[in-house]
Motif scaffolding. Structure first.
Motif, mmCIF file in Angstrom:
data_model
loop_
_atom_site.group_PDB
_atom_site.id
_atom_site.type_symbol
_atom_site.label_atom_id
_atom_site.label_comp_id
_atom_site.label_asym_id
_atom_site.label_seq_id
_atom_site.Cartn_x
_atom_site.Cartn_y
_atom_site.Cartn_z
ATOM 1 N N TRP A 104 -35.723 -13.404 -9.067
ATOM 2 C CA TRP A 104 -35.395 -14.716 -9.633
ATOM 3 C C TRP A 104 -33.896 -14.965 -9.416
ATOM 4 C CZ3 TRP A 104 -38.713 -18.274 -11.939
ATOM 5 C CH2 TRP A 104 -40.032 -17.848 -12.109
ATOM 6 N N PRO A 105 -33.509 -16.163 -8.962
ATOM 7 C CA PRO A 105 -32.085 -16.443 -8.700
ATOM 8 C C PRO A 105 -31.278 -16.536 -9.992
ATOM 9 C CG PRO A 105 -33.536 -18.067 -7.648
ATOM 10 C CD PRO A 105 -34.376 -17.291 -8.609
ATOM 11 N N PRO A 106 -29.955 -16.334 -9.900
ATOM 12 C CA PRO A 106 -29.114 -16.546 -11.080
ATOM 13 C C PRO A 106 -29.171 -18.013 -11.519
ATOM 14 C CG PRO A 106 -27.764 -16.200 -9.107
ATOM 15 C CD PRO A 106 -29.190 -15.952 -8.711
ATOM 16 N N ARG A 107 -29.073 -18.238 -12.828
ATOM 17 C CA ARG A 107 -29.222 -19.601 -13.361
ATOM 18 C C ARG A 107 -27.893 -20.328 -13.517
ATOM 19 N NH1 ARG A 107 -33.053 -19.425 -18.551
ATOM 20 N NH2 ARG A 107 -32.849 -21.670 -18.217
ATOM 21 N N ASN A 108 -26.773 -19.569 -13.421
ATOM 22 C CA ASN A 108 -25.461 -20.171 -13.720
ATOM 23 C C ASN A 108 -24.851 -20.825 -12.485
ATOM 24 O OD1 ASN A 108 -25.213 -17.682 -12.501
ATOM 25 N ND2 ASN A 108 -23.376 -17.076 -13.632
ATOM 26 N N LYS A 109 -25.481 -21.903 -12.020
ATOM 27 C CA LYS A 109 -25.078 -22.550 -10.764
ATOM 28 C C LYS A 109 -23.655 -23.075 -10.794
ATOM 29 C CE LYS A 109 -26.185 -27.080 -10.478
ATOM 30 N NZ LYS A 109 -26.891 -28.376 -10.478
ATOM 31 N N TYR A 110 -23.129 -23.415 -11.962
ATOM 32 C CA TYR A 110 -21.767 -23.985 -12.012
ATOM 33 C C TYR A 110 -20.687 -22.902 -11.956
ATOM 34 C CZ TYR A 110 -24.011 -28.399 -13.115
ATOM 35 O OH TYR A 110 -24.789 -29.531 -13.056
ATOM 36 N N GLU A 111 -21.073 -21.632 -12.151
ATOM 37 C CA GLU A 111 -20.062 -20.566 -12.199
ATOM 38 C C GLU A 111 -20.148 -19.591 -11.037
ATOM 39 O OE1 GLU A 111 -21.953 -20.459 -15.629
ATOM 40 O OE2 GLU A 111 -20.765 -22.294 -15.850
ATOM 41 N N HIS A 112 -21.256 -19.580 -10.330
ATOM 42 C CA HIS A 112 -21.478 -18.463 -9.422
ATOM 43 C C HIS A 112 -22.165 -18.922 -8.134
ATOM 44 C CE1 HIS A 112 -22.351 -14.358 -8.227
ATOM 45 N NE2 HIS A 112 -23.624 -14.671 -8.078
ATOM 46 N N ASN A 113 -21.738 -18.332 -6.988
ATOM 47 C CA ASN A 113 -22.406 -18.574 -5.708
ATOM 48 C C ASN A 113 -23.177 -17.315 -5.323
ATOM 49 O OD1 ASN A 113 -20.965 -21.046 -5.503
ATOM 50 N ND2 ASN A 113 -19.236 -19.964 -4.567
ATOM 51 N N ALA A 114 -24.479 -17.374 -5.388
ATOM 52 C CA ALA A 114 -25.270 -16.170 -5.056
ATOM 53 C C ALA A 114 -25.217 -15.894 -3.552
ATOM 54 C CB ALA A 114 -26.714 -16.360 -5.503
ATOM 55 N N THR A 115 -25.224 -14.619 -3.209
ATOM 56 C CA THR A 115 -25.249 -14.208 -1.796
ATOM 57 C C THR A 115 -26.696 -14.137 -1.305
ATOM 58 O OG1 THR A 115 -25.422 -11.886 -2.421
ATOM 59 C CG2 THR A 115 -23.187 -12.775 -2.145
ATOM 60 N N ASP A 116 -26.836 -14.005 0.016
ATOM 61 C CA ASP A 116 -28.169 -13.790 0.583
ATOM 62 C C ASP A 116 -28.844 -12.591 -0.090
ATOM 63 O OD1 ASP A 116 -27.868 -15.886 2.385
ATOM 64 O OD2 ASP A 116 -27.195 -14.604 4.019
ATOM 65 N N ALA A 117 -28.070 -11.500 -0.242
ATOM 66 C CA ALA A 117 -28.644 -10.266 -0.801
ATOM 67 C C ALA A 117 -29.136 -10.490 -2.234
ATOM 68 C CB ALA A 117 -27.615 -9.140 -0.760
ATOM 69 N N GLU A 118 -28.312 -11.190 -3.034
ATOM 70 C CA GLU A 118 -28.721 -11.463 -4.418
ATOM 71 C C GLU A 118 -30.006 -12.275 -4.502
ATOM 72 O OE1 GLU A 118 -24.887 -13.084 -5.866
ATOM 73 O OE2 GLU A 118 -25.823 -12.865 -7.845
ATOM 74 N N LEU A 119 -30.224 -13.109 -3.486
ATOM 75 C CA LEU A 119 -31.413 -13.957 -3.477
ATOM 76 C C LEU A 119 -32.602 -13.286 -2.794
ATOM 77 C CD1 LEU A 119 -29.598 -17.298 -2.580
ATOM 78 C CD2 LEU A 119 -30.504 -16.651 -4.823
ATOM 79 N N GLY A 120 -32.382 -12.062 -2.322
ATOM 80 C CA GLY A 120 -33.482 -11.362 -1.648
ATOM 81 C C GLY A 120 -33.787 -11.922 -0.276
ATOM 82 N N LEU A 121 -32.769 -12.543 0.337
ATOM 83 C CA LEU A 121 -32.970 -13.113 1.682
ATOM 84 C C LEU A 121 -32.525 -12.101 2.718
ATOM 85 C CD1 LEU A 121 -31.650 -16.667 0.809
ATOM 86 C CD2 LEU A 121 -34.011 -16.088 1.327
#
Ligand code: GAZ
Length: 263
Positions: A246-263
């Protein structure tokens, strides 16, 4: 004779409208369904068919004609498969469902606009806009279908048009903490949404798929576009969304990486 072919993007709400209609008619398997990867440039053979436009869904008829625009394609399918009609046949009732259908853009645009917003100071104003749209639908239903749950006796045309957006707006719950308030002003639309979401013909997607695939939209990148520093879009066909976290929910504070998103 060839089958008609629908070129579609997984999780595209406009494409899902066609799947719902075909499912209601029991005709889903009579159409060929060809998936197009929204994160890649359109193939030349498809651009030739569409004369350069890229938006999907597109239907190619058995005779090789090209039809664009989900609502136009819906009407074509309704016309070629007239048994089990989904649209109303009575002229006044048909006008009522068309009035509701015409409210689609003013409903879904603020939802996508809010998801894609990157400015936290605008959140409250965007929430208000969204609530006003729910209130307008509520009012329409109170006038034309006070006893509910559907606009008419059964899940029909207007429900096929709107339900894909009720399902997409799971992304607002996840990324914007939005829930429709438990107030009288929204009671009739709440009832409509609940009845739509539980109908067997609309189960093509899930909250989990929507939330995972729309992560990049929540960061402002629509239509399969690539965000800075990323190699892969969350709209990619691979890895399968079920295998991703599941992606992080804090879109205003954080930029998820490919790895964090399981891509
Ligand atoms: N009016 C067309 C129809 O068929 O009803 C719309 C089709 C459409 O927009 N399809 C999109 C597409 O093919 C996929 S779904 N895009 C790729 C391309 O090359 O054009 C909706 C939004 C939005 C952003 C995206 C979408 C969406 O607002 O769901 O607002 C409603 C796209 C920023």
């Amino acid at each position: 004779m060839n089958k008609p072919t629908i070129y579609h993007i997984p999780v595209c709400p406009f494409c899902q409208r066609l799947d719902i209609l075909l499912t209601l008619k029991g005709r889903y398997d009579e159409i060929a369904h060809q998936v197009i990867d929204i994160t890649q440039p359109r193939p030349d053979w498809l651009l030739q068919k569409t004369r350069g436009t890229t938006a999907l869904p597109v239907l190619e008829t058995a005779g090789g004609h090209i039809i664009k625009e989900s609502l136009v394609i819906l009407q074509y399918l309704e016309d070629i498969y007239p048994e089990r009609p989904v649209a109303q046949r009575d002229p006044y009732r048909h006008a009522v469902e068309n009035m509701l259908t015409r409210m689609d853009t003013s409903f879904f645009s603020p939802g996508f606009g809010w998801l894609m917003n990157q400015d936290p100071t605008r959140r409250e104003a965007l929430r208000e806009d969204m609530l006003n749209q729910y209130a307008q639908l509520n009012d329409f239903l109170l006038e034309h279908a006070p006893s509910g749950p559907f606009l008419f006796e059964e899940f029909g045309w207007a429900e096929a048009v709107f339900t894909p957006f009720f399902e997409r707006f799971w992304f607002l719950e996840y990324y914007e903490d939005f829930t429709l308030p438990d107030e009288a002003r929204y009671a009739r639309i709440r009832e409509w949404i609940d009845a739509c979401l539980s109908h067997p013909a609309v189960q093509q997607t899930s909250r989990e798929e929507v939330v995972k695939l729309y992560y990049d939209y929540s960061k402002g990148a629509g239509n399969g576009a690539l965000l800075p520093g990323r190699m892969k879009s969350s709209m990619s066909l691979t890895p399968d969304w079920r295998a991703r976290p599941w992606p992080p929910r804090n879109k205003y504070e954080h930029n998820a990486t490919d790895a964090e998103l399981g891509l």
